[in-house]
Scaffold this motif. Structure first.
Motif, short mmCIF file in Angstrom:
data_model
loop_
_atom_site.label_atom_id
_atom_site.label_comp_id
_atom_site.label_asym_id
_atom_site.label_seq_id
_atom_site.Cartn_x
_atom_site.Cartn_y
_atom_site.Cartn_z
N GLN A 156 0.94 -1.44 -0.02
CA GLN A 156 -0.39 -0.47 -0.49
C GLN A 156 0.98 1.16 -0.32
OE1 GLN A 156 -2.17 0.47 3.73
NE2 GLN A 156 -0.97 -0.08 4.70
N TYR A 157 2.10 1.36 0.43
CA TYR A 157 3.27 2.20 0.50
C TYR A 157 3.54 2.79 -0.70
CZ TYR A 157 1.93 1.77 5.69
OH TYR A 157 1.35 1.91 6.46
N THR A 158 3.78 1.29 -2.10
CA THR A 158 4.39 1.13 -2.59
C THR A 158 3.53 0.76 -3.52
OG1 THR A 158 5.70 -0.77 -2.85
CG2 THR A 158 6.41 1.42 -2.28
N PRO A 159 2.83 1.11 -4.68
CA PRO A 159 1.04 0.60 -5.15
C PRO A 159 1.93 0.43 -6.29
CG PRO A 159 0.25 2.50 -4.59
CD PRO A 159 1.99 2.29 -4.04
N THR A 160 1.91 -0.42 -7.10
CA THR A 160 1.78 -0.98 -8.77
C THR A 160 0.33 0.13 -9.47
OG1 THR A 160 2.54 -3.39 -8.30
CG2 THR A 160 1.82 -2.25 -10.45
N ARG A 161 1.18 0.40 -10.69
CA ARG A 161 -0.05 1.83 -10.94
C ARG A 161 -1.05 1.46 -11.73
NH1 ARG A 161 6.07 3.73 -12.36
NH2 ARG A 161 5.97 5.49 -10.95
N ALA B 85 5.45 -8.03 -0.77
CA ALA B 85 4.84 -7.51 -1.59
C ALA B 85 6.40 -6.64 -2.39
CB ALA B 85 4.46 -6.55 -1.04
N SER B 86 5.90 -6.15 -3.05
CA SER B 86 7.07 -5.49 -4.07
C SER B 86 6.96 -4.48 -3.67
CB SER B 86 6.88 -5.37 -6.05
OG SER B 86 5.25 -4.90 -6.08
N HIS B 87 8.12 -3.39 -4.91
CA HIS B 87 8.14 -2.31 -4.24
C HIS B 87 7.60 -1.58 -5.10
CE1 HIS B 87 11.40 -3.73 -1.66
NE2 HIS B 87 11.22 -2.25 -0.93
N GLY B 88 6.80 -1.95 -6.10
CA GLY B 88 5.34 -1.21 -7.58
C GLY B 88 5.82 -1.93 -8.46
N CYS B 89 6.40 -3.19 -8.84
CA CYS B 89 7.00 -4.15 -9.46
C CYS B 89 5.73 -4.91 -9.49
CB CYS B 89 7.60 -4.31 -9.53
SG CYS B 89 9.70 -3.42 -9.96
N VAL B 90 5.91 -5.93 -10.77
CA VAL B 90 4.79 -6.33 -10.72
C VAL B 90 6.02 -8.49 -11.15
CG1 VAL B 90 3.35 -8.79 -12.22
CG2 VAL B 90 3.06 -5.63 -12.45
N ASN B 91 5.74 -8.80 -10.04
CA ASN B 91 7.26 -9.76 -9.79
C ASN B 91 5.85 -11.14 -9.60
OD1 ASN B 91 7.69 -9.30 -5.93
ND2 ASN B 91 8.67 -8.84 -7.96
N VAL B 92 6.48 -11.82 -10.85
CA VAL B 92 6.63 -12.93 -10.96
C VAL B 92 7.03 -14.50 -10.63
CG1 VAL B 92 6.50 -14.62 -13.33
CG2 VAL B 92 5.88 -12.23 -13.34
N ARG B 93 6.60 -15.66 -10.56
CA ARG B 93 7.57 -16.63 -9.29
C ARG B 93 7.69 -17.85 -10.17
NH1 ARG B 93 2.93 -18.52 -4.88
NH2 ARG B 93 1.76 -19.22 -5.81
#
Length: 300
Positions: free
Chosen positions: A217-222, A270-278
């Protein structure tokens, strides 16, 4: 005198004859007893003449007192327990909580066809699968055991079709959401925050899919429509000093990339705004296919 002498001789003869009579009687009794096979009996006591020559009637033993017949005692035995019929045996379930394997995966895929299992098949029979089985049993009027008995399995197979390989082994742990209308034309990286999935869509057809997670919530993905600006196969973040393999940037410093932390810890981070893939193996072919300018749609 002659007469007196004759009388005395007569008395003597009489006494002598009396003394010989008793032994003779005893002898006759012994002979009679032997004749009938009995033991010889000595005539003494009652019934025999006493010193005065008086005979008494023999004494007969008194019969035992009359009473109820008592049988001889037997050895005590333990009473036999009452026969208890065996309870009806419940058929062994085909699948139950804790089961694993291909059959469980098929069970989950078939339940998903009926809208009772809202996840992708995992092959593990847990609480979600148990709840789905109970719901199906309730619908069919079967005992709601939460385990798959032969009757439950027959009914489920009758009402569903055989799952395809894609349904049995889907690329994501969550069902892919309905694609946004902006994803239905051209080549689009279609990312749903609702289902946590990324789908590579070509002319409205899903070619591949994978699980993703987003920023906190502090670094949301756009959210919105973007385009790939540049790619970096072995990228290293200069801001967070973390590796970002197969990075495809779409909005400033935000990119789609593989995350080792996501692969290890799942959605706890959570990420820092990126879309993470595992899934690194699934992302590598997409990285090779995508070109700068490819459209990216992120939506809820």
């Amino acid at each position: 005198m002659a007469g007196r002498a004759a009388e005395i001789r007569g008395l003597r003869m009489q006494r002598s004859s009396g003394r010989r009579t008793a032994p003779a009687v005893a002898a006759v009794l012994v002979v009679a007893a032997l004749a009938v096979g009995c033991r010889p009996v000595t005539v003494t006591g009652a019934g025999a003449p006493d010193s005065k020559g008086v005979r008494y009637a023999p004494t007969t033993p008194a019969p035992p007192p009359l009473g109820r017949y008592t049988p001889p005692a037997r050895h005590a035995t333990k009473p036999r327990p009452a026969h208890t019929p065996h309870p009806a045996r419940t058929p062994r379930p085909l699948m139950a909580p804790g089961s694993r394997g291909a059959q469980v995966r098929e069970l989950q895929a078939r339940l998903a066809q009926l809208g009772l299992f809202g996840r992708t098949p995992t092959g593990y029979y847990g609480s979600v699968t148990t709840t789905a089985v109970r719901a199906f049993q309730r619908r069919q009027g079967l005992p709601r055991t939460g385990t798959v008995q032969p009757a439950t399995w027959r009914a489920l197979r009758k009402q569903t079709r055989r799952p395809s390989q894609t349904h049995l082994h889907p690329p994501t742990t969550q069902p892919i959401g309905v694609p946004d209308p902006r994803c239905m034309r051209g080549r689009v990286i279609c990312i749903s925050k609702r289902s946590n999935t990324l789908a590579w869509v070509v002319d409205g057809r899903v070619v591949s899919a994978m699980d993703v997670r987003f920023g906190s919530q502090y670094t949301p993905t756009r959210e919105g429509t973007f385009h790939i600006t540049f790619k970096s196969r072995h990228h290293l973040s200069t801001l967070y000093h973390t590796a970002m393999p197969y990075a495809m940037f779409f909005s400033g410093g935000q990119a789609v990339h593989y995350s080792a932390d996501f692969a290890a810890h799942g959605y706890r981070g959570a990420s820092h705004g990126c879309v993470n893939v595992r899934n690194k193996k699934a992302l590598a072919p997409l990285f090779n296919t995508v070109r700068p300018g490819t459209k990216v749609v992120i939506y809820r």
